[in-house]
Structures are given as C-alpha cells and as structure tokens.
Write a protein that holds these residues in place. Structure first.
Motif, PDB file in Angstrom:
ATOM      1  N   SER A  24       3.472   5.543  -9.640  1.00 35.55           N
ATOM      2  CA  SER A  24       3.734   6.204 -10.920  1.00 35.55           C
ATOM      3  C   SER A  24       5.197   6.051 -11.311  1.00 35.55           C
ATOM      4  O   SER A  24       5.509   5.805 -12.482  1.00 35.55           O
ATOM      5  CB  SER A  24       3.376   7.691 -10.830  1.00 35.55           C
ATOM      6  N   ALA A  25       6.093   6.189 -10.341  1.00 35.04           N
ATOM      7  CA  ALA A  25       7.522   6.055 -10.620  1.00 35.04           C
ATOM      8  C   ALA A  25       7.853   4.647 -11.093  1.00 35.04           C
ATOM      9  O   ALA A  25       8.667   4.458 -12.003  1.00 35.04           O
ATOM     10  CB  ALA A  25       8.338   6.410  -9.376  1.00 35.04           C
ATOM     11  N   LYS A  26       7.204   3.647 -10.501  1.00 36.85           N
ATOM     12  CA  LYS A  26       7.471   2.256 -10.907  1.00 36.85           C
ATOM     13  C   LYS A  26       6.993   2.017 -12.339  1.00 36.85           C
ATOM     14  O   LYS A  26       7.697   1.399 -13.144  1.00 36.85           O
ATOM     15  CB  LYS A  26       6.808   1.271  -9.950  1.00 36.85           C
ATOM     16  N   GLY A  32      -1.632   9.973 -18.084  1.00 38.85           N
ATOM     17  CA  GLY A  32      -0.281  10.381 -17.747  1.00 38.85           C
ATOM     18  C   GLY A  32       0.458   9.373 -16.912  1.00 38.85           C
ATOM     19  O   GLY A  32       1.518   9.641 -16.372  1.00 38.85           O
ATOM     20  N   GLY A  33      -0.105   8.159 -16.768  1.00 38.79           N
ATOM     21  CA  GLY A  33       0.557   7.127 -16.003  1.00 38.79           C
ATOM     22  C   GLY A  33       0.591   7.440 -14.523  1.00 38.79           C
ATOM     23  O   GLY A  33       1.337   6.848 -13.772  1.00 38.79           O
ATOM     24  N   SER A  34      -0.239   8.389 -14.074  1.00 36.62           N
ATOM     25  CA  SER A  34      -0.134   8.850 -12.693  1.00 36.62           C
ATOM     26  C   SER A  34      -1.204   8.285 -11.794  1.00 36.62           C
ATOM     27  O   SER A  34      -1.221   8.544 -10.598  1.00 36.62           O
ATOM     28  CB  SER A  34      -0.217  10.379 -12.661  1.00 36.62           C
ATOM     29  N   VAL A  35      -2.132   7.525 -12.360  1.00 39.90           N
ATOM     30  CA  VAL A  35      -3.244   7.025 -11.565  1.00 39.90           C
ATOM     31  C   VAL A  35      -2.996   5.590 -11.152  1.00 39.90           C
ATOM     32  O   VAL A  35      -2.666   4.750 -11.973  1.00 39.90           O
ATOM     33  CB  VAL A  35      -4.564   7.127 -12.356  1.00 39.90           C
ATOM     34  N   PRO A  59       0.811  -1.232   0.000  1.00 41.84           N
ATOM     35  CA  PRO A  59       0.000   0.000   0.000  1.00 41.84           C
ATOM     36  C   PRO A  59       0.839   1.274   0.000  1.00 41.84           C
ATOM     37  O   PRO A  59       0.441   2.278  -0.592  1.00 41.84           O
ATOM     38  CB  PRO A  59      -0.818  -0.123   1.295  1.00 41.84           C
ATOM     39  N   ASP A  60       2.032   1.235   0.652  1.00 46.89           N
ATOM     40  CA  ASP A  60       2.854   2.452   0.682  1.00 46.89           C
ATOM     41  C   ASP A  60       3.624   2.656  -0.626  1.00 46.89           C
ATOM     42  O   ASP A  60       4.364   3.622  -0.764  1.00 46.89           O
ATOM     43  CB  ASP A  60       3.828   2.432   1.868  1.00 46.89           C
ATOM     44  N   GLU A  61       3.452   1.742  -1.594  1.00 49.01           N
ATOM     45  CA  GLU A  61       4.064   1.912  -2.908  1.00 49.01           C
ATOM     46  C   GLU A  61       3.050   2.419  -3.925  1.00 49.01           C
ATOM     47  O   GLU A  61       3.304   2.383  -5.128  1.00 49.01           O
ATOM     48  CB  GLU A  61       4.657   0.585  -3.393  1.00 49.01           C
ATOM     49  N   ARG A  62       1.932   2.903  -3.478  1.00 49.56           N
ATOM     50  CA  ARG A  62       0.921   3.438  -4.368  1.00 49.56           C
ATOM     51  C   ARG A  62       1.144   4.940  -4.538  1.00 49.56           C
ATOM     52  O   ARG A  62       2.034   5.530  -3.948  1.00 49.56           O
ATOM     53  CB  ARG A  62      -0.489   3.150  -3.823  1.00 49.56           C
ATOM     54  N   ASN A  88       6.648   4.249 -14.671  1.00 47.74           N
ATOM     55  CA  ASN A  88       7.523   4.989 -15.582  1.00 47.74           C
ATOM     56  C   ASN A  88       8.879   4.312 -15.722  1.00 47.74           C
ATOM     57  O   ASN A  88       9.482   4.328 -16.795  1.00 47.74           O
ATOM     58  CB  ASN A  88       7.675   6.436 -15.117  1.00 47.74           C
ATOM     59  N   TYR A  89       9.357   3.691 -14.640  1.00 49.39           N
ATOM     60  CA  TYR A  89      10.608   2.926 -14.716  1.00 49.39           C
ATOM     61  C   TYR A  89      10.469   1.796 -15.738  1.00 49.39           C
ATOM     62  O   TYR A  89      11.357   1.568 -16.569  1.00 49.39           O
ATOM     63  CB  TYR A  89      10.959   2.356 -13.341  1.00 49.39           C
ATOM     64  N   ILE A  90       9.336   1.087 -15.688  1.00 51.43           N
ATOM     65  CA  ILE A  90       9.116  -0.005 -16.635  1.00 51.43           C
ATOM     66  C   ILE A  90       9.016   0.536 -18.054  1.00 51.43           C
ATOM     67  O   ILE A  90       9.612  -0.004 -18.988  1.00 51.43           O
ATOM     68  CB  ILE A  90       7.854  -0.801 -16.259  1.00 51.43           C
ATOM     69  N   ARG A  91       8.288   1.638 -18.230  1.00 58.06           N
ATOM     70  CA  ARG A  91       8.142   2.238 -19.569  1.00 58.06           C
ATOM     71  C   ARG A  91       9.484   2.677 -20.140  1.00 58.06           C
ATOM     72  O   ARG A  91       9.674   2.709 -21.351  1.00 58.06           O
ATOM     73  CB  ARG A  91       7.200   3.442 -19.500  1.00 58.06           C
ATOM     74  N   GLN A  92      10.418   3.051 -19.267  1.00 61.48           N
ATOM     75  CA  GLN A  92      11.722   3.541 -19.719  1.00 61.48           C
ATOM     76  C   GLN A  92      12.702   2.423 -20.054  1.00 61.48           C
ATOM     77  O   GLN A  92      13.798   2.682 -20.556  1.00 61.48           O
ATOM     78  CB  GLN A  92      12.350   4.450 -18.645  1.00 61.48           C
ATOM     79  N   ASN A  93      12.332   1.162 -19.803  1.00 55.96           N
ATOM     80  CA  ASN A  93      13.247   0.047 -20.077  1.00 55.96           C
ATOM     81  C   ASN A  93      13.750   0.012 -21.515  1.00 55.96           C
ATOM     82  O   ASN A  93      14.949  -0.191 -21.739  1.00 55.96           O
ATOM     83  CB  ASN A  93      12.576  -1.277 -19.710  1.00 55.96           C
ATOM     84  N   PRO A  94      12.885   0.191 -22.525  1.00 54.37           N
ATOM     85  CA  PRO A  94      13.404   0.176 -23.902  1.00 54.37           C
ATOM     86  C   PRO A  94      14.383   1.314 -24.179  1.00 54.37           C
ATOM     87  O   PRO A  94      15.333   1.141 -24.943  1.00 54.37           O
ATOM     88  CB  PRO A  94      12.131   0.321 -24.755  1.00 54.37           C
TER      89      PRO A  94
END
Length: 202
Positions: A159-161, A192-195, A151-154, A163-169
């Motif tokens: 969003s950061a997680k 925006g990947g923020s929700v 829950p504390d990773e929400r 975006n980290y995955i999206r940035q892999n390529p």
C-alpha cells in the motif's frame, strides 16, 4: 476494468479530454520540466528477462522514461495521455500484462504490472514503447527500470508503494492532491489502495 479519473468532475474530465489547460500552475511546472537537463538517476540501458521461476501474477514496479536528449512532447501533452492509457488498457485486455497501477508523469511512466509466465516482460514493454514511437513519435530511453515486489513487500508495504507512486505528481508540483491527477489507471483506488491484488485473489 474501469479506468478511474480520480477526483475529477465529469465537466473537468470533458475539458481535459478536449485539451483544456489544467491550471497555470501546471503549465509553469511543465515549462520548468522542459528546461531541465536529462535526469541521470535512471540507468542509460537496461536488459531484462523475467526468470523462468517467477510465479504467474508476480508484481513488478516498472519505470519507463522519455529520452530527454531529444526535444519532444511531454507524456501529459493533450495529444498523448489518452492514447497512452488506452493502449495500456488494451494490453491488459489482450492479456499481455495486468495493471495494478499505471501513472503518467510528464517525462516518465510509473506502473505496477504483472506478466503471464509465457510472455517476456522485456518484449511486452518493448512492443508497447515501439508502438508509441511509431504512431506518436514518442522517443523513449532505451530499456527500463524494474523492481520485482517480494512477498514481504505485500500488505502494508505494498500500500505504501502504491501511495508513493500516486504522490509523484504532488511531489513534482503538478497538483496539490494525488486525487486531482487525471492521468492514471488505478483499479484499486475504490478499495483505498490498501488491497494487494495477489492477496485479493486468494
């Protein structure tokens, strides 16, 4: 659910669907990956069972990799990504998992998924891997990696997680911007990947 092919014109999507080359830069990167030895950062064998106390909709970051000991096609070879993404969508339609993010890399899959309480996460993932092994001869590493998002990773951390995955390529040198990568299912990109889907549903 709409699959988002982020940052691509309809013409470029058509070319990709027909198996056209993305760019010589990508081809060079894939050639380098093909020559790499097996990445040893992932454990060789992992066994999983979702605990009975996990609430419905609990989110897991899942990573499934190819067996790099066997010579085979990369997951983004023109013959594979549509089948991989279509089957992932079918699994969601059949309520075997719910997709928050599903991204193909040349030799592994990143996904943020949730599973129904009455289904075994291990069995669902095993069945999906087995289908592609039998149908397309994709040879996977045994097991997979998972991390349950607490829950504390929400919120911001969630969003950061994503975006980290999206940035892999981008980090792998396969494209210059995350928006250019075509091989993903990203239903929250329009927000925006923020929700966090858990928060959105409440």
């Amino acid at each position: 659910m709409e699959r988002r092919w982020i940052g691509l014109s309809s013409r470029r999507c058509q070319l990709l669907a027909e198996g056209a080359t993305i760019s010589s830069y990508v081809i060079d990167s894939l050639a380098t990956l093909a020559q790499m030895k097996s990445y040893r950062g992932f454990p060789e064998r992992l066994h999983h069972r979702v605990p009975h106390w996990v609430e419905p909709g609990a989110l897991f970051h899942i990573r499934i990799r190819l067996d790099r000991e066997n010579q085979q096609k990369m997951l983004i070879d023109p013959s594979l990504p549509h089948a991989l993404l279509d089957s992932a969508t079918l699994y969601e339609t059949n309520m075997r998992w719910h997709i928050t993010l599903f991204l193909l890399m040349p030799d592994h899959v990143h996904a943020v998924l949730s599973f129904p309480r009455d289904k075994s996460m291990s069995e669902v993932i095993r069945d999906w891997k087995r289908f592609h092994n039998r149908t397309y001869r994709v040879m996977w590493q045994e097991g997979y990696f998972d991390h349950r998002l607490r829950p504390d990773e929400r919120g911001t951390q969630f969003s950061a997680k994503l975006n980290y995955i999206r940035q892999n390529p981008v980090a792998a040198g396969l494209c210059t911007r995350a928006e250019e990568w075509p091989w993903l299912i990203d239903p929250f990109a329009s927000k925006g990947g923020s929700v966090c889907p858990q928060d959105d549903a409440s």
